[in-house]
Design a protein around this motif. Structure first.
Motif, PDB file in Angstrom:
ATOM      1  N   VAL A 128      32.217  56.070  41.829  1.00 40.01           N
ATOM      2  CA  VAL A 128      33.067  56.998  41.084  1.00 40.01           C
ATOM      3  C   VAL A 128      34.128  57.536  42.039  1.00 40.01           C
ATOM      4  CG1 VAL A 128      33.128  59.048  39.636  1.00 40.01           C
ATOM      5  CG2 VAL A 128      31.072  57.593  39.661  1.00 40.01           C
ATOM      6  N   HIS A 129      35.377  57.256  41.724  1.00 42.37           N
ATOM      7  CA  HIS A 129      36.496  57.777  42.520  1.00 42.37           C
ATOM      8  C   HIS A 129      37.046  59.003  41.812  1.00 42.37           C
ATOM      9  CE1 HIS A 129      38.112  54.345  45.297  1.00 42.37           C
ATOM     10  NE2 HIS A 129      36.858  54.645  45.540  1.00 42.37           N
ATOM     11  N   SER A 130      36.901  60.165  42.451  1.00 44.53           N
ATOM     12  CA  SER A 130      37.425  61.411  41.885  1.00 44.53           C
ATOM     13  C   SER A 130      38.670  61.841  42.656  1.00 44.53           C
ATOM     14  CB  SER A 130      36.357  62.512  41.990  1.00 44.53           C
ATOM     15  OG  SER A 130      36.914  63.770  41.675  1.00 44.53           O
ATOM     16  N   THR A 131      39.530  62.560  41.976  1.00 48.41           N
ATOM     17  CA  THR A 131      40.622  63.246  42.674  1.00 48.41           C
ATOM     18  C   THR A 131      40.064  64.519  43.312  1.00 48.41           C
ATOM     19  OG1 THR A 131      41.182  64.326  40.607  1.00 48.41           O
ATOM     20  CG2 THR A 131      42.455  62.339  41.183  1.00 48.41           C
ATOM     21  N   GLN A 132      40.911  65.314  43.935  1.00 54.31           N
ATOM     22  CA  GLN A 132      40.504  66.519  44.657  1.00 54.31           C
ATOM     23  C   GLN A 132      39.885  67.534  43.687  1.00 54.31           C
ATOM     24  OE1 GLN A 132      43.442  64.768  45.184  1.00 54.31           O
ATOM     25  NE2 GLN A 132      42.329  63.977  46.951  1.00 54.31           N
TER      26      GLN A 132
END
Ligand SMILES: NC(=O)c1ccc[n+]([C@@H]2O[C@H](COP(=O)([O-])OP(=O)(O)OC[C@H]3O[C@@H](n4cnc5c(N)ncnc54)[C@H](OP(=O)(O)O)[C@@H]3O)[C@@H](O)[C@H]2O)c1
Length: 253
Positions: A128-132
C-alpha cells in the motif's frame, strides 16, 4: 481470522488494530513493547503461529541513512522468513507514494529495499503506497528547520488523514492479495509549504516560513509530480483544509 499487526502500537497500527477487532478478528498488536521485535527476531515465531495475515506498519526509530536501511532490511528479512515458516497467506505493508522517485533520500532507499524483499519473497502481498499523513506536517517542518526559520518546498502533495489510511488498510487487509501496489491519498492536492504553514499557524508555531524549490524532502529534490499519486488512486474522504482547523501539536516524544 488471526491477523498480526507489526507496529500495532503506532499511529496507523493502533487505528488499524481497533478497526479489525470491531469486525471480530483476532488481532495482535505486535511491537517491542509487547515482546515482538522484528530487528532481533524476538517473539516473532510465537506471535505468527496460526496467523493468516500479517500487516507491517512499523517504522524505524531512527531516520539516519545507515540506521533506516538496517531497520527495513533486517526487519523485512526476519519477518518474511518467519512468515514463510508459519504459512502466512497475505503480507500487507505500508509504504509511500513516489518511493521509487525519491531515491536521493536514504529513508526512501530503505523503503524501496523493504519493498524489494516483499516482492522477491514467496508470500502473496499487497503493497500500500500512501501519501503523507496529515499528522506528518510537523515532521516535515522539523526536517526543514534552520534556526528560527522553516525551509519548505512549494511542490504539490496530496496528504491523507490517518483515519482514512486505517479505513483503506482495513479493506485491503481483509481482501485478496493484490501482488502489486495500491495507492491511497487524500481528496485534495496542496503545496507542501501551504499545508505546513497552515498547520504551524494553527498550533501557534510562529517560525518564519521560507519557500524554496531547492529545499530537499528528506534528501530528495521534488517537482510537482514526485509526491503525487497516479490516476486510479483510492481517495480518503477527509479534507486537509477541514482537519487543520482543529489540529493540535504533536504528542511529546
Ligand atoms: N509519515 C507519513 O506521512 C507516511 C506516509 C506514507 C507511509 N508511511 C509509512 O507508514 C508506516 C507507519 O508509520 P507510522 O507513522 O504509523 O509509524 P509510528 O507511529 O512511528 O509507529 C511505528 C511502530 O513501529 C514499531 N516498531 C519500531 N521498532 C520496531 C521493531 N524493532 N519491531 C517491531 N516493531 C517496531 C513501534 O513500536 P513501539 O511503539 O513499541 O516503539 C510502533 O508501533 C511506516 O512504515 C512509514 O514508512 C508514512
Amino acid at each position: 481470522m488471526k491477523i498480526v499487526v507489526i507496529g500495532g502500537t503506532g499511529l496507523i497500527g493502533s487505528k488499524l488494530v481497533k478497526r479489525l477487532q470491531v469486525k471480530g478478528h483476532e488481532v495482535i498488536a505486535a511491537s517491542p513493547a509487547s515482546g515482538v521485535n522484528t530487528m532481533t527476531g524476538e517473539g516473532l515465531a510465537a506471535v505468527l503461529t496460526g496467523a493468516q495475515v500479517v500487516v507491517d506498519v512499523a517504522n524505524s526509530p531512527s531516520f539516519g541513512d545507515k540506521a533506516v536501511m538496517e531497520f527495513f532490511q533486517t526487519s523485512g528479512r526476519n519477518l518474511l522468513t518467519a512468515e514463510a515458516v508459519a504459512g502466512v497467506k497475505h503480507h500487507v505493508a505500508l509504504s509511500v507514494v513516489g518511493t521509487e522517485r525519491l531515491q536521493d533520500s536514504g529513508y526512501f532507499r530503505a523503503k524501496l529495499a523493504q519493498e524489494k524483499l516483499i516482492k522477491d519473497a514467496s508470500i502473496p502481498y499487497t503493497l500500500v503506497h500512501s501519501t503523507q499523513f496529515f499528522e506528518f506536517m510537523f515532521g516535515i517542518a522539523q526536517s526543514g528547520a534552520q534556526g528560527d526559520k522553516v525551509h519548505l518546498s512549494p511542490a504539490l502533495m496530496q496528504p491523507i488523514y490517518s483515519d482514512d489510511v486505517a479505513d483503506a488498510l482495513t479493506d485491503l487487509v481483509l481482501g485478496s492479495p493484490a501482488n502489486g501496489v495500491v495507492e491511497i491519498a487524500g481528496p485534495e492536492p496542496i503545496r507542501i509549504a501551504d499545508a505546513v504553514a497552515s498547520y504551524l499557524r494553527q498550533i501557534g508555531d510562529g517560525r518564519e516560513i521560507v519557500v524554496d524549490d531547492k529545499t530537499r524532502y528528506f534528501g530528495a529534490l521534488l517537482d510537482d509530480k514526485t509526491l503525487m499519486p497516479a490516476d486510479g488512486v483510492q481517495l480518503g474522504k477527509t479534507a486537509f483544509s477541514e482537519w487543520v482547523k482543529t489540529a493540535t501539536p504533536p504528542p511529546a516524544r
